[in-house]
Design an enzyme around this catalytic site. Structure first.
Site, mmCIF file in Angstrom:
data_model
loop_
_atom_site.group_PDB
_atom_site.id
_atom_site.type_symbol
_atom_site.label_atom_id
_atom_site.label_comp_id
_atom_site.label_asym_id
_atom_site.label_seq_id
_atom_site.Cartn_x
_atom_site.Cartn_y
_atom_site.Cartn_z
ATOM 1 N N ASN A 17 0.860 -1.182 0.000
ATOM 2 C CA ASN A 17 0.000 0.000 0.000
ATOM 3 C C ASN A 17 0.903 1.241 0.000
ATOM 4 O O ASN A 17 1.678 1.453 0.936
ATOM 5 C CB ASN A 17 -0.886 -0.050 1.247
ATOM 6 C CG ASN A 17 -1.819 1.129 1.326
ATOM 7 O OD1 ASN A 17 -1.400 2.246 1.055
ATOM 8 N ND2 ASN A 17 -3.055 0.907 1.691
ATOM 9 N N HIS A 20 1.033 6.250 1.715
ATOM 10 C CA HIS A 20 1.753 7.230 2.526
ATOM 11 C C HIS A 20 2.934 7.871 1.808
ATOM 12 O O HIS A 20 3.512 8.841 2.305
ATOM 13 C CB HIS A 20 2.106 6.632 3.884
ATOM 14 C CG HIS A 20 0.840 6.320 4.634
ATOM 15 N ND1 HIS A 20 -0.103 7.287 4.905
ATOM 16 C CD2 HIS A 20 0.314 5.159 5.074
ATOM 17 C CE1 HIS A 20 -1.135 6.735 5.517
ATOM 18 N NE2 HIS A 20 -0.909 5.442 5.628
ATOM 19 N N HIS A 53 -5.637 3.479 -1.458
ATOM 20 C CA HIS A 53 -6.946 3.795 -0.896
ATOM 21 C C HIS A 53 -7.287 5.224 -1.310
ATOM 22 O O HIS A 53 -6.638 6.177 -0.866
ATOM 23 C CB HIS A 53 -6.870 3.669 0.638
ATOM 24 C CG HIS A 53 -8.178 3.873 1.331
ATOM 25 N ND1 HIS A 53 -8.311 3.740 2.687
ATOM 26 C CD2 HIS A 53 -9.407 4.208 0.869
ATOM 27 C CE1 HIS A 53 -9.573 3.965 3.034
ATOM 28 N NE2 HIS A 53 -10.255 4.259 1.944
ATOM 29 N N ARG A 55 -9.394 7.925 -0.608
ATOM 30 C CA ARG A 55 -10.323 8.310 0.466
ATOM 31 C C ARG A 55 -11.215 9.444 -0.002
ATOM 32 O O ARG A 55 -10.841 10.233 -0.873
ATOM 33 C CB ARG A 55 -9.551 8.729 1.719
ATOM 34 C CG ARG A 55 -8.787 7.593 2.373
ATOM 35 C CD ARG A 55 -8.227 8.032 3.714
ATOM 36 N NE ARG A 55 -9.228 7.975 4.743
ATOM 37 C CZ ARG A 55 -9.336 6.997 5.646
ATOM 38 N NH1 ARG A 55 -8.488 6.009 5.654
ATOM 39 N NH2 ARG A 55 -10.287 7.030 6.541
ATOM 40 N N ARG A 59 -6.930 12.542 1.121
ATOM 41 C CA ARG A 59 -5.824 13.037 1.946
ATOM 42 C C ARG A 59 -4.478 12.473 1.499
ATOM 43 O O ARG A 59 -3.441 13.028 1.821
ATOM 44 C CB ARG A 59 -6.063 12.726 3.422
ATOM 45 C CG ARG A 59 -5.916 11.276 3.776
ATOM 46 C CD ARG A 59 -6.030 11.046 5.261
ATOM 47 N NE ARG A 59 -7.395 11.154 5.714
ATOM 48 C CZ ARG A 59 -7.893 10.442 6.731
ATOM 49 N NH1 ARG A 59 -7.125 9.613 7.386
ATOM 50 N NH2 ARG A 59 -9.142 10.573 7.095
ATOM 51 N N GLU A 80 -8.632 0.250 -2.711
ATOM 52 C CA GLU A 80 -9.449 0.238 -1.488
ATOM 53 C C GLU A 80 -10.426 1.395 -1.589
ATOM 54 O O GLU A 80 -10.030 2.528 -1.902
ATOM 55 C CB GLU A 80 -8.571 0.411 -0.258
ATOM 56 C CG GLU A 80 -7.626 -0.744 -0.039
ATOM 57 C CD GLU A 80 -6.701 -0.490 1.143
ATOM 58 O OE1 GLU A 80 -6.785 0.583 1.767
ATOM 59 O OE2 GLU A 80 -5.889 -1.362 1.418
ATOM 60 N N THR A 111 -8.006 3.096 8.668
ATOM 61 C CA THR A 111 -9.208 2.263 8.685
ATOM 62 C C THR A 111 -9.202 1.439 9.965
ATOM 63 O O THR A 111 -8.500 0.434 10.064
ATOM 64 C CB THR A 111 -9.243 1.375 7.418
ATOM 65 O OG1 THR A 111 -8.994 2.218 6.293
ATOM 66 C CG2 THR A 111 -10.581 0.697 7.258
ATOM 67 N N GLU A 161 -10.658 -9.690 3.097
ATOM 68 C CA GLU A 161 -9.376 -9.338 3.715
ATOM 69 C C GLU A 161 -9.642 -9.163 5.202
ATOM 70 O O GLU A 161 -10.499 -8.354 5.591
ATOM 71 C CB GLU A 161 -8.808 -8.049 3.108
ATOM 72 C CG GLU A 161 -7.471 -7.688 3.746
ATOM 73 C CD GLU A 161 -6.741 -6.556 3.043
ATOM 74 O OE1 GLU A 161 -6.871 -6.425 1.812
ATOM 75 O OE2 GLU A 161 -6.033 -5.808 3.738
ATOM 76 N N HIS A 205 -3.199 -4.859 7.841
ATOM 77 C CA HIS A 205 -3.322 -3.704 8.733
ATOM 78 C C HIS A 205 -2.379 -3.861 9.929
ATOM 79 O O HIS A 205 -2.479 -4.819 10.680
ATOM 80 C CB HIS A 205 -4.737 -3.474 9.263
ATOM 81 C CG HIS A 205 -4.909 -2.062 9.768
ATOM 82 N ND1 HIS A 205 -5.324 -1.027 8.972
ATOM 83 C CD2 HIS A 205 -4.640 -1.527 10.968
ATOM 84 C CE1 HIS A 205 -5.337 0.085 9.667
ATOM 85 N NE2 HIS A 205 -4.914 -0.192 10.884
HETATM 86 N N1 PXP Z 1 -5.568 -3.418 3.992
HETATM 87 C C1 PXP Z 1 -6.575 -2.506 4.052
HETATM 88 C C2 PXP Z 1 -7.911 -2.894 3.533
HETATM 89 C C3 PXP Z 1 -6.334 -1.226 4.576
HETATM 90 O O1 PXP Z 1 -7.340 -0.329 4.631
HETATM 91 C C4 PXP Z 1 -5.042 -0.894 5.014
HETATM 92 C C5 PXP Z 1 -4.765 0.466 5.559
HETATM 93 O O2 PXP Z 1 -5.045 1.426 4.632
HETATM 94 C C6 PXP Z 1 -4.029 -1.861 4.889
HETATM 95 C C7 PXP Z 1 -4.332 -3.122 4.406
HETATM 96 C C8 PXP Z 1 -2.612 -1.573 5.248
HETATM 97 O O3 PXP Z 1 -2.479 -1.261 6.593
HETATM 98 P P1 PXP Z 1 -1.113 -0.660 7.116
HETATM 99 O O4 PXP Z 1 -0.906 0.640 6.427
HETATM 100 O O5 PXP Z 1 -1.320 -0.547 8.584
HETATM 101 O O6 PXP Z 1 -0.038 -1.656 6.743
#
Ligand code: PXP
Length: 254
Positions: A17, A20, A53, A55, A59, A80, A111, A161, A205
């Site tokens: 992901n 960031h 994602h 949003r 952001r 996402e 999330t 997931e 997550h």
């Molecule tokens: N999976 C989903 C569906 C998420 O919403 C997120 C966070 O955006 C992640 C995985 C990844 O989580 P993390 O950034 O804490 O690794």
């Protein structure tokens, strides 16, 4: 670890992901660092997919990033998205490989919990069908609970997931041993239940180098999605190194 055990389809996929990277870019309002470059590094380093994602408040990832990221590599894009009409239209326009429906609250930092697939059947059913009919692989981001897996079955989602936030949280508790075991058991049981019902289980997550291996060792899981920690580590060791290291930890755990 034998070579056979790492052959697809047993290999656990790593979706990275890259939200960031966009968070850091947006802090200055310019175009650096570019999530496209991050996607290219993930691809080179052995990541299996790119997750973003979009949003409601944009952001981090923005609309124009979607197309650029989608075409930056040959990797599948996992979008996402909240269960809103706006996001469904965007998904149908972009046709990502997969769409993971997540709960979204504007004021949350990330999330924080799973989607209430059981309580929101009527709202989710048309969304799941529209995405699936278009050929997008629909995933539901749910807590590892039987009623949520059963709800995913009723909705006809091919993928779930599991939210590993509770597990990650337990790992941080000073005396978290017992809770860690409870959370791992929940994840393992629900991964087995999903597979038994023809659903492919993923998880994600809050996963880190320290806590990823017991989750990666759950044999039914097919994919982990990891973001914040990898981008954080990338600041110190580079994104390629972070992805390679996570990939190796996951492979070693199988
Ligand atoms: N999976 C989903 C569906 C998420 O919403 C997120 C966070 O955006 C992640 C995985 C990844 O989580 P993390 O950034 O804490 O690794």
């Amino acid at each position: 670890m034998t070579p056979e055990r790492l052959k697809p389809p047993e290999r656990l996929r790593l979706g990275v992901n890259i939200d960031h990277v966009a968070t850091i870019r947006n802090a200055r309002g310019g175009d650096h660092p570019d999530p496209v470059r991050a996607a290219q590094v993930v691809s080179m380093a052995g990541g299996d997919g790119i997750t973003v994602h979009l949003r409601e408040d944009r952001r981090h990832i923005r609309d124009d990033d979607l197309l650029r990221v989608q075409h930056a590599t040959g990797l599948p894009l996992n979008l996402e998205m909240a269960a809103t009409d706006e996001m469904v239209e965007i998904a149908l326009r972009h046709m990502p490989h997969a769409a993971c429906i997540v709960p979204e609250r504007r004021e949350e930092r990330t999330t924080e919990g799973g989607l209430d697939a059981a309580g929101q059947h009527n709202r989710l059913a048309p969304i799941v069908s529209r995405l699936a009919d278009a050929g997008i692989r629909v995933s539901l981001f749910i807590a590892p609970e039987p009623r949520q897996v059963e709800a995913a079955m009723r909705l006809g989602a091919p993928v779930v997931e599991f939210h590993t936030g509770e597990y990650a949280h337990a790992c941080q508790e000073p005396e978290g041993g017992e809770n860690v075991a409870v959370e791992l058991r929940r994840l393992a049981d629900m991964a087995a239940l999903a597979v038994k019902n023809g659903i492919e289980p993923h998880a994600g997550h809050g996963l880190t180098y320290e806590n990823v291996q017991p989750v990666a060792a759950i044999p039914q899981l097919r994919e982990l999605n990891i973001g914040h920690y990898l981008i954080g580590e990338a600041i110190f060791t580079g994104l390629e190194d972070a992805v390679v290291r996570m990939r190796r930890l996951m492979d070693d755990a199988r």
